[in-house]
Design a protein around this motif. Structure first.
Motif, mmCIF file in Angstrom:
data_model
loop_
_atom_site.group_PDB
_atom_site.id
_atom_site.type_symbol
_atom_site.label_atom_id
_atom_site.label_comp_id
_atom_site.label_asym_id
_atom_site.label_seq_id
_atom_site.Cartn_x
_atom_site.Cartn_y
_atom_site.Cartn_z
ATOM 1 N N SER A 1 3.444 -91.275 -31.160
ATOM 2 C CA SER A 1 2.906 -89.876 -31.588
ATOM 3 C C SER A 1 3.793 -89.225 -32.252
ATOM 4 O O SER A 1 3.302 -88.193 -32.851
ATOM 5 C CB SER A 1 2.600 -89.159 -30.190
ATOM 6 O OG SER A 1 3.595 -89.134 -29.323
ATOM 7 N N ASN A 2 5.095 -89.505 -32.186
ATOM 8 C CA ASN A 2 6.085 -89.073 -33.012
ATOM 9 C C ASN A 2 6.045 -89.389 -34.403
ATOM 10 O O ASN A 2 6.574 -88.569 -35.490
ATOM 11 C CB ASN A 2 7.656 -88.984 -32.584
ATOM 12 C CG ASN A 2 7.874 -88.429 -31.364
ATOM 13 O OD1 ASN A 2 6.988 -87.315 -30.800
ATOM 14 N ND2 ASN A 2 8.511 -88.936 -30.370
ATOM 15 N N GLU B 1 10.077 -98.384 -34.023
ATOM 16 C CA GLU B 1 9.170 -97.763 -32.822
ATOM 17 C C GLU B 1 8.657 -98.984 -31.816
ATOM 18 O O GLU B 1 8.601 -98.885 -30.685
ATOM 19 C CB GLU B 1 7.972 -96.738 -33.366
ATOM 20 C CG GLU B 1 7.662 -95.942 -32.077
ATOM 21 C CD GLU B 1 8.584 -95.251 -31.469
ATOM 22 O OE1 GLU B 1 8.505 -94.933 -30.233
ATOM 23 O OE2 GLU B 1 9.464 -94.575 -32.034
ATOM 24 N N HIS C 1 9.672 -79.609 -40.904
ATOM 25 C CA HIS C 1 10.870 -80.540 -40.654
ATOM 26 C C HIS C 1 11.831 -80.733 -41.352
ATOM 27 O O HIS C 1 13.106 -81.204 -41.379
ATOM 28 C CB HIS C 1 10.495 -81.938 -40.342
ATOM 29 C CG HIS C 1 9.553 -82.050 -38.982
ATOM 30 N ND1 HIS C 1 10.025 -81.986 -37.639
ATOM 31 C CD2 HIS C 1 8.221 -81.871 -38.873
ATOM 32 C CE1 HIS C 1 8.960 -81.896 -36.695
ATOM 33 N NE2 HIS C 1 7.667 -82.093 -37.419
ATOM 34 N N ASP D 1 12.362 -93.076 -25.515
ATOM 35 C CA ASP D 1 12.753 -92.350 -26.124
ATOM 36 C C ASP D 1 14.098 -91.836 -25.677
ATOM 37 O O ASP D 1 14.915 -91.050 -26.010
ATOM 38 C CB ASP D 1 12.507 -91.054 -26.905
ATOM 39 C CG ASP D 1 11.533 -91.543 -28.171
ATOM 40 O OD1 ASP D 1 11.859 -92.819 -28.639
ATOM 41 O OD2 ASP D 1 10.532 -90.976 -28.467
ATOM 42 N N ASN E 1 17.132 -96.001 -32.022
ATOM 43 C CA ASN E 1 16.683 -94.767 -32.697
ATOM 44 C C ASN E 1 17.676 -94.418 -33.774
ATOM 45 O O ASN E 1 17.448 -94.021 -34.907
ATOM 46 C CB ASN E 1 16.607 -93.634 -31.832
ATOM 47 C CG ASN E 1 15.163 -93.218 -31.477
ATOM 48 O OD1 ASN E 1 14.176 -93.558 -32.116
ATOM 49 N ND2 ASN E 1 15.144 -92.640 -30.465
#
Length: 346
Positions: free
Chosen positions: A3-4, A44, A196, A61, A70
């Motif tokens: 979803s990120n 991911e 962002h 995460d 990450n």
């Protein structure tokens, strides 16, 4: 978590279903335009497969495994002493990447992948190998990878990414489950840039509309440079359709040919084509808000008023014909002169 990531909701759901069913294929082929997130989705997925505290089927995460993956951005080669014929390992001992060097993935990289793919995971649940721009494998590398694809270890996952799947051998494509990535909606790119990246609203709108659905392209484009180059291409079209000044057109051709490399030259051709399509759309009576370069609609309308549809079609065809010659070492000055003079007489 998926979803990120920006865009491609259908891809997210497909990966979630595969994870939920425990039927993740040993080999995946991620296809789609550059900059739509193929590598980010691959990382991911690597996180989800190796997460120590999954949230449903997705990565948490928060665990050390997720955090180390990450941090694995796999930056471009920047050191002459780096070994370009080795896998690039992430901070996680079970996640690695093969990537092109000078537009080739050579056999030593794939042979290392083949060896490593035979080992069980050192700390996680799955060993994940990402082959970025897999269509750049030479024949020997592709044949070597084929052996791994034919008999993958149950704890090994291969994720190939490409913008040009037809350049891959059919034998490789047939052994992978293909997942097609779509361009990202302009509104999503615009929101990301504003929220962002701190990009101003007008600049974000321009970058989003001209990125052709590529978030990566939008993030990497310097908006001031883009505007300067676009102004030069607008001047070309104004000269052809409005002033008819041949001397001015030859000066424009010199500017086009002065691009520092092939990439910049093709970017200028991209801009020229986009402006022609916008002007053509306006000449056909389409609403101004439907075009890409909405911030220069007044100049485009001026061009549209003087342009015939047959001209626009001819110009686009001539530009594409020039693109087809760029694979050989052509004289860009001669080619640019010929292109603009030919457009002026279409």
């Amino acid at each position: 978590m998926f979803s990120n990531l920006i865009g491609n909701e259908e891809v997210k759901e497909t990966l979630r279903r595969l994870l939920s069913a425990g039927r993740m294929p040993g080999s995946l082929l991620f296809t789609g335009e550059a900059g739509v997130g193929k590598k980010l989705f691959a990382l991911e997925l690597a996180k989800a497969l190796n997460c120590r505290n999954r949230q449903g089927v997705e990565a948490c995460d928060e665990c050390s495994s997720c955090k180390r993956i990450n941090r694995s951005t796999f930056p471009p080669y920047n050191d002459d002493d780096e070994d370009k014929e080795r896998l690039i390992w992430s901070e996680h001992t079970d996640v690695a990447m093969a990537r092109p060097y000078k537009q080739i993935i050579r056999i030593p990289v794939i042979r290392e992948l083949e060896r490593e793919a035979n080992f069980r995971p050192f700390e996680g649940v799955a060993r994940v190998f990402i082959v970025e721009d897999a269509d750049f494998m030479n024949d020997s590398a592709a044949n070597s990878l084929l052996k791994t694809l034919e008999e993958p270890e149950p704890t090994t996952r291969l994720i190939l990414t490409t913008t040009n799947p037809t350049a891959l051998p059919a034998t490789i494509r047939s052994r992978c489950q293909t997942i097609q990535f779509a361009p990202i909606a302009a509104a999503e790119i615009e929101n990301f840039l504003i929220n962002h990246k701190g990009v101003g609203e007008k600049d974000a709108q321009l970058l989003a509309r001209t990125s052709r659905g590529s978030l990566g392209r939008a993030c990497q484009t310097d908006v001031d440079t883009y505007r300067d180059r676009r102004e030069a291409m607008l001047h070309v079209l104004k000269t052809i359709t409005v002033t008819g000044d041949r001397a001015d057109l030859l000066r424009s051709a010199e500017g086009l040919a002065a691009a520092k490399d092939r990439d910049e030259y093709e970017q200028l051709l991209d801009m020229l084509e986009a402006l022609i399509r916008d002007a053509w759309a306006l000449s056909l009576g389409r609403p101004a808000e439907t075009i890409v370069n909405t911030d220069v609609v007044r100049e485009l309308q001026q061009i549209a008023d003087e342009m015939r549809s047959s001209q626009a079609a001819s110009w686009l065809s001539q530009i594409e014909e020039l693109r087809g010659t760029l694979e050989v070492n052509i004289n860009r000055k001669v080619a640019s002169d010929a292109l603009l003079m030919s457009m002026a007489t279409a």
